[in-house]
Enzyme design. Structure first.
Site, PDB file in Angstrom:
ATOM      1  N   CYS A   1       0.831  -1.198   0.000  1.00  0.00           N
ATOM      2  CA  CYS A   1       0.000   0.000   0.000  1.00  0.00           C
ATOM      3  C   CYS A   1       0.871   1.256   0.000  1.00  0.00           C
ATOM      4  O   CYS A   1       1.924   1.285   0.626  1.00  0.00           O
ATOM      5  CB  CYS A   1      -0.932   0.107   1.200  1.00  0.00           C
ATOM      6  SG  CYS A   1      -2.095  -1.245   1.330  1.00  0.00           S
TER       7      CYS A   1
ATOM      8  N   ARG B   1       3.627  -0.077  -4.917  1.00  0.00           N
ATOM      9  CA  ARG B   1       3.409  -0.641  -3.586  1.00  0.00           C
ATOM     10  C   ARG B   1       2.080  -1.386  -3.470  1.00  0.00           C
ATOM     11  O   ARG B   1       1.775  -1.978  -2.441  1.00  0.00           O
ATOM     12  CB  ARG B   1       3.445   0.472  -2.539  1.00  0.00           C
ATOM     13  CG  ARG B   1       4.745   1.218  -2.488  1.00  0.00           C
ATOM     14  CD  ARG B   1       4.704   2.265  -1.414  1.00  0.00           C
ATOM     15  NE  ARG B   1       4.554   1.662  -0.109  1.00  0.00           N
ATOM     16  CZ  ARG B   1       5.565   1.225   0.639  1.00  0.00           C
ATOM     17  NH1 ARG B   1       6.785   1.330   0.208  1.00  0.00           N
ATOM     18  NH2 ARG B   1       5.330   0.681   1.809  1.00  0.00           N
TER      19      ARG B   1
ATOM     20  N   TRP C   1      -2.816  -2.609  -1.653  1.00  0.00           N
ATOM     21  CA  TRP C   1      -2.515  -4.026  -1.864  1.00  0.00           C
ATOM     22  C   TRP C   1      -3.341  -4.735  -0.804  1.00  0.00           C
ATOM     23  O   TRP C   1      -3.053  -4.649   0.388  1.00  0.00           O
ATOM     24  CB  TRP C   1      -1.024  -4.296  -1.675  1.00  0.00           C
ATOM     25  CG  TRP C   1      -0.619  -5.701  -2.022  1.00  0.00           C
ATOM     26  CD1 TRP C   1      -0.286  -6.170  -3.258  1.00  0.00           C
ATOM     27  CD2 TRP C   1      -0.511  -6.815  -1.134  1.00  0.00           C
ATOM     28  NE1 TRP C   1       0.018  -7.512  -3.188  1.00  0.00           N
ATOM     29  CE2 TRP C   1      -0.114  -7.938  -1.904  1.00  0.00           C
ATOM     30  CE3 TRP C   1      -0.714  -6.994   0.232  1.00  0.00           C
ATOM     31  CZ2 TRP C   1       0.095  -9.202  -1.346  1.00  0.00           C
ATOM     32  CZ3 TRP C   1      -0.519  -8.263   0.789  1.00  0.00           C
ATOM     33  CH2 TRP C   1      -0.116  -9.338  -0.004  1.00  0.00           C
TER      34      TRP C   1
ATOM     35  N   ASN D   1      -1.337   1.847   5.748  1.00  0.00           N
ATOM     36  CA  ASN D   1      -0.511   0.786   5.182  1.00  0.00           C
ATOM     37  C   ASN D   1      -0.157  -0.124   6.356  1.00  0.00           C
ATOM     38  O   ASN D   1       0.206   0.374   7.413  1.00  0.00           O
ATOM     39  CB  ASN D   1       0.749   1.430   4.581  1.00  0.00           C
ATOM     40  CG  ASN D   1       1.836   0.426   4.261  1.00  0.00           C
ATOM     41  OD1 ASN D   1       1.571  -0.722   4.006  1.00  0.00           O
ATOM     42  ND2 ASN D   1       3.081   0.894   4.275  1.00  0.00           N
ATOM     43  N   GLY D   2      -0.295  -1.452   6.179  1.00  0.00           N
ATOM     44  CA  GLY D   2       0.039  -2.366   7.272  1.00  0.00           C
ATOM     45  C   GLY D   2      -1.172  -3.169   7.698  1.00  0.00           C
ATOM     46  O   GLY D   2      -2.158  -3.260   6.972  1.00  0.00           O
TER      47      GLY D   2
ATOM     48  N   GLU E   1      17.453 -16.864  -9.532  1.00  0.00           N
ATOM     49  CA  GLU E   1      17.017 -15.496  -9.776  1.00  0.00           C
ATOM     50  C   GLU E   1      16.341 -15.390 -11.150  1.00  0.00           C
ATOM     51  O   GLU E   1      15.328 -14.706 -11.302  1.00  0.00           O
ATOM     52  CB  GLU E   1      18.220 -14.544  -9.653  1.00  0.00           C
ATOM     53  CG  GLU E   1      17.943 -13.086  -9.925  1.00  0.00           C
ATOM     54  CD  GLU E   1      16.860 -12.455  -9.064  1.00  0.00           C
ATOM     55  OE1 GLU E   1      16.384 -13.076  -8.102  1.00  0.00           O
ATOM     56  OE2 GLU E   1      16.455 -11.322  -9.381  1.00  0.00           O
TER      57      GLU E   1
ATOM     58  N   LYS F   1      12.473 -14.156 -11.675  1.00  0.00           N
ATOM     59  CA  LYS F   1      12.135 -13.021 -12.546  1.00  0.00           C
ATOM     60  C   LYS F   1      11.061 -13.428 -13.540  1.00  0.00           C
ATOM     61  O   LYS F   1      10.083 -12.719 -13.753  1.00  0.00           O
ATOM     62  CB  LYS F   1      13.358 -12.517 -13.319  1.00  0.00           C
ATOM     63  CG  LYS F   1      14.389 -11.723 -12.566  1.00  0.00           C
ATOM     64  CD  LYS F   1      13.977 -10.321 -12.205  1.00  0.00           C
ATOM     65  CE  LYS F   1      13.346 -10.278 -10.857  1.00  0.00           C
ATOM     66  NZ  LYS F   1      14.212 -10.151  -9.700  1.00  0.00           N
TER      67      LYS F   1
ATOM     68  N   GLU G   1       7.574 -14.018 -11.800  1.00  0.00           N
ATOM     69  CA  GLU G   1       6.833 -12.903 -11.203  1.00  0.00           C
ATOM     70  C   GLU G   1       6.271 -11.916 -12.222  1.00  0.00           C
ATOM     71  O   GLU G   1       5.272 -11.267 -11.934  1.00  0.00           O
ATOM     72  CB  GLU G   1       7.652 -12.191 -10.122  1.00  0.00           C
ATOM     73  CG  GLU G   1       8.828 -11.384 -10.590  1.00  0.00           C
ATOM     74  CD  GLU G   1       9.533 -10.666  -9.437  1.00  0.00           C
ATOM     75  OE1 GLU G   1       8.889 -10.231  -8.476  1.00  0.00           O
ATOM     76  OE2 GLU G   1      10.767 -10.538  -9.519  1.00  0.00           O
TER      77      GLU G   1
ATOM     78  N   HIS H   1      17.306 -36.294 -10.089  1.00  0.00           N
ATOM     79  CA  HIS H   1      16.744 -36.913  -8.882  1.00  0.00           C
ATOM     80  C   HIS H   1      15.234 -36.704  -8.805  1.00  0.00           C
ATOM     81  O   HIS H   1      14.664 -36.697  -7.717  1.00  0.00           O
ATOM     82  CB  HIS H   1      17.457 -36.363  -7.641  1.00  0.00           C
ATOM     83  CG  HIS H   1      18.909 -36.725  -7.606  1.00  0.00           C
ATOM     84  ND1 HIS H   1      19.358 -37.980  -7.281  1.00  0.00           N
ATOM     85  CD2 HIS H   1      20.016 -36.018  -7.949  1.00  0.00           C
ATOM     86  CE1 HIS H   1      20.677 -38.033  -7.373  1.00  0.00           C
ATOM     87  NE2 HIS H   1      21.111 -36.845  -7.799  1.00  0.00           N
TER      88      HIS H   1
ATOM     89  N   LYS I   1       5.904  -4.024  -4.266  1.00  0.00           N
ATOM     90  CA  LYS I   1       7.355  -3.879  -4.179  1.00  0.00           C
ATOM     91  C   LYS I   1       7.883  -4.151  -2.773  1.00  0.00           C
ATOM     92  O   LYS I   1       8.877  -4.822  -2.588  1.00  0.00           O
ATOM     93  CB  LYS I   1       7.725  -2.458  -4.611  1.00  0.00           C
ATOM     94  CG  LYS I   1       9.203  -2.140  -4.552  1.00  0.00           C
ATOM     95  CD  LYS I   1       9.937  -2.793  -5.687  1.00  0.00           C
ATOM     96  CE  LYS I   1      11.403  -2.450  -5.730  1.00  0.00           C
ATOM     97  NZ  LYS I   1      12.124  -3.437  -6.555  1.00  0.00           N
TER      98      LYS I   1
HETATM   99  O1  M6R Z   1      13.140  -4.888  -0.310  1.00  0.00           O
HETATM  100  P1  M6R Z   1      13.664  -6.273  -0.158  1.00  0.00           P
HETATM  101  O2  M6R Z   1      14.962  -6.484  -0.852  1.00  0.00           O
HETATM  102  O3  M6R Z   1      13.730  -6.733   1.282  1.00  0.00           O
HETATM  103  O4  M6R Z   1      12.612  -7.203  -0.878  1.00  0.00           O
HETATM  104  C1  M6R Z   1      12.731  -8.598  -0.856  1.00  0.00           C
HETATM  105  C2  M6R Z   1      11.808  -9.246  -1.844  1.00  0.00           C
HETATM  106  O5  M6R Z   1      10.482  -8.946  -1.547  1.00  0.00           O
HETATM  107  C3  M6R Z   1      12.108  -8.805  -3.286  1.00  0.00           C
HETATM  108  O6  M6R Z   1      13.430  -9.047  -3.628  1.00  0.00           O
HETATM  109  C4  M6R Z   1      11.186  -9.563  -4.277  1.00  0.00           C
HETATM  110  O7  M6R Z   1      11.502 -10.906  -4.282  1.00  0.00           O
HETATM  111  C5  M6R Z   1      11.303  -8.943  -5.669  1.00  0.00           C
HETATM  112  N1  M6R Z   1      10.004  -8.651  -6.179  1.00  0.00           N
HETATM  113  C6  M6R Z   1      11.905  -9.843  -6.670  1.00  0.00           C
HETATM  114  O8  M6R Z   1      12.022  -9.240  -7.912  1.00  0.00           O
END
Ligand code: M6R
Length: 611
Positions: A2, A27, A74, A100-101, A484, A488, A491, A507, A606
């Protein structure tokens, strides 16, 4: 999760709020809304959907007034519909709130307030806030908010407005909030980039802060019991990020812009840290003697930052010859880790606000361990809780998919390894860390070279975009890169993707490989290159389509791979950093080909400030 904003000044609040919400939409983007005082009453306009939908509604007519608050959501409690969108009014409509929260005890409070005659409209936890403040309001908004906040359990950042008071009241506990200071106008927002267009002067609020924001004055106070907390006067922070850093410029999406900013991000991160001779200097607030006594290092983070930790684990282990572990924060916090004052825990978080990572940091401190925060955001919560901070100087990262923060975090691990290697006077490391540091200086230029493969990455991505599954393989320091790459792709393109150490596939998972299944292999490490070739042959025998990312001095892989993307040959610790941009570009172009909004993937936000 949020985004919240507030404005009080002499301009039309509605326009400013909507514009700033757009900057915060990474956010959360399930619903959006604004509330503006129009001189007589507070007008609320809110809707399910993205901010574009809110703008459409406001294009008909918009509330006129110079004080207001806004929100982009969110969803946690209550589905993302019009009614659950913020702001939420009290029974009279005189008081509104954005949050937010999560208010964990909202059900108890709601029952109590209903008993007292309050009428609720939404399914959110937030709505208890406006009614609680209504209950306590006696002509002083700040005092009523203070009383209300004392009753809450959970984590939150909130902004309140009352139609009879010419100021906004905001507060925070474990969720980010900043106040932007300008001439005859002031702002509130969840983060700094959202306000850069108007100011570079900020109060970065701390946990327990409550702030009263008027047109010409800002008062910071605490809602904790003053006798129990060490409440100090807040200093104004001057932020050196520019407006351009926080806008898309000529790029269609922030993600692509941020992929292209990686040379600069790395250049800034290493600036001043490496001497000519290859020694690493870091400003550490932990005495060297304590660092020499450390017997184990633990790396803790979430998501992409966790993948950077997995990379860091290899480097630190080979460099320092002490046990190194890497953990996902949401697991680490619940497994009662063995930590003493001779353990060092490194927390990595781009935002510095991730709830699970912060909880682990508190846990490590309770147990007496030394703590380092690696973050990209000055003044973020993590910077105030760790013993010392190392900044990735990547500039604001807006796209939900983390890119430049990741490669900058990898770079920080190389710097940390070089630094600790010297401080701990390690006699024998696997690699010569002076040579590594010298090679690191050339990385910004090499990052530029890698981006020349963008066209090939796009072609490769367009093939993968047709598929429903994709596998990523790597061994040794390339293995975290495989993870990674898969994250990517998942997501932002919603293609099912999994990553495996190349030797692990047989395995079980190899059973899923079928004709045309795409397999992306990252192969930059000589010691395991031939072994990975064997694993590739195993999937080719099952008719997989193989794509390879390797160094430009490795020959012959074209014979069996459908496409080979090459990165500059350099030190083996650095090639896994150079492999990141192709993986990011593959995910980006696959998502684009599938027609998705790259910067706002479904179900994500984010900054994950809830557990
Ligand atoms: O702000 P942070 O680095 O703590 O965030 C951690 C994860 O939420 C963040 O890296 C998330 O996995 C990304 N969306 C990946 O692209």
């Amino acid at each position: 999760m949020c985004g919240i904003v507030g404005y009080i000044g002499s301009k039309q609040a509605c326009d400013i709020l909507v514009e700033r919400l757009e900057a915060l939409s990474y956010r959360g983007y399930d619903s959006a809304g604004v509330g503006v005082f129009n001189g007589g009453e507070i007008e609320i306009v809110k809707t399910a959907g993205k901010i574009a939908r809110l703008k459409e509604i406001l294009s008909g007519s918009k509330p006129q007034g110079t004080m207001g608050i806004g929100h982009t959501r969110w969803a946690t409690h209550g589905e993302p519909n019009d009614i659950n969108a913020h702001p939420h009014p009290d029974c009279t409509g005189d008081i509104i709130v954005v949050q937010n929260g999560i208010i964990e005890n909202y059900r108890l409070l709601k029952a109590e307030l209903i008993e007292k005659g309050h009428r609720f409209k939404s399914q959110t936890d937030t709505e208890v806030l406006s009614h609680l403040v209504e209950e306590y309001y006696n002509g002083d908004l700040k005092e009523a908010v203070k009383r209300a906040l004392k009753r809450l359990e959970g984590n939150f950042a909130v902004v309140f407005m009352h139609k009879d008071e010419e100021h906004l009241v905001a507060a925070r506990l474990n969720a980010p909030l900043v106040v932007g200071l300008a001439h005859n106008e002031n702002f509130i927002a969840s983060d700094v980039p959202a306000l850069l267009k108007s100011t570079n002067k900020f109060y970065i609020l701390h946990n327990g802060d409550i702030v009263s924001v008027g047109r010409e004055s800002v008062e910071v106070d605490t809602f904790f019991d003053r006798s129990k907390v060490d409440f100090k006067k807040r200093n104004i922070s001057i932020i050196d990020w520019s407006v351009e850093d926080a806008t898309k410029g000529d790029y269609e999406y922030f993600m692509l812009k941020e992929i292209h900013e990686q040379s600069k991000a790395i250049e800034n991160t290493i600036e001043g840290a490496i001497t000519r001779g290859g020694r690493v200097h870091l400003d550490m607030a932990i005495p060297e003697e304590r660092l020499r006594q450390v017997r184990a290092i633990h790396l803790v983070a979430c998501g992409t930052a966790y993948h950077a930790c997995l990379y860091g684990r290899y480097i630190l282990e080979e460099t320092l010859s002490i046990p190194i572990s890497a953990d996902i924060a949401s697991e680490f916090r619940y497994r009662d880790p063995l930590l003493t004052e001779r353990d060092l825990v490194v927390f990595v978080s781009q935002s510095g606000e991730t709830a699970d990572t912060l909880a682990c940091l508190d846990l490590a401190r309770e147990k007496g361990a030394l703590t380092i925060a690696v973050t990209n955001v000055m003044g973020s919560s993590i910077t105030r809780r760790a013993d010392t901070v190392i900044y990735t100087r990547a500039g604001p990262e807006i796209a939900v998919a983390s890119t430049k923060a990741f490669t900058s975090q990898q770079v920080v691990f190389l710097l940390l390894a070089g630094y600790l290697h010297d401080v701990r006077r390690v006699k024998k490391a696997k690699e010569n860390m002076r040579e590594v540091a010298k090679a690191l200086k050339n990385l910004p230029e090499m990052m530029g070279e890698v981006l020349k493969s963008e066209g090939d990455c796009k072609l490769l991505a367009e093939e993968i975009a047709e598929k429903e599954d994709c596998y990523y393989l790597g061994r040794n320091i390339d293995e975290p890169l495989a993870r990674e790459g898969a994250l990517k792709l998942k997501e932002i393109s919603y293609i099912h993707a999994e990553a495996f150490p190349a030797g692990e596939l047989k395995h079980g998972t190899i059973a899923l490989i079928d004709e045309g299944t795409p397999v992306v292999a990252i192969m930059t490490q000589d010691a395991v290159l031939e072994k990975t070739v064997s694993n590739i042959q195993e999937v080719i025998a099952r008719r997989a389509t193989v794509y390879i990312i390797t160094r430009d001095d490795v020959k012959g892989l074209e014979d069996f791979a459908r496409m080979v993307i090459k990165v500059p040959a350099t030190h083996r610790y650095i090639t896994p950093i150079l492999s990141a941009p192709p993986l990011q570009l593959i995910a980006y172009y696959a998502a684009l080909k599938r027609g998705y909004d790259v910067d706002m993937p479904r179900n994500l936000a984010k900054s994950v400030t809830v557990e």
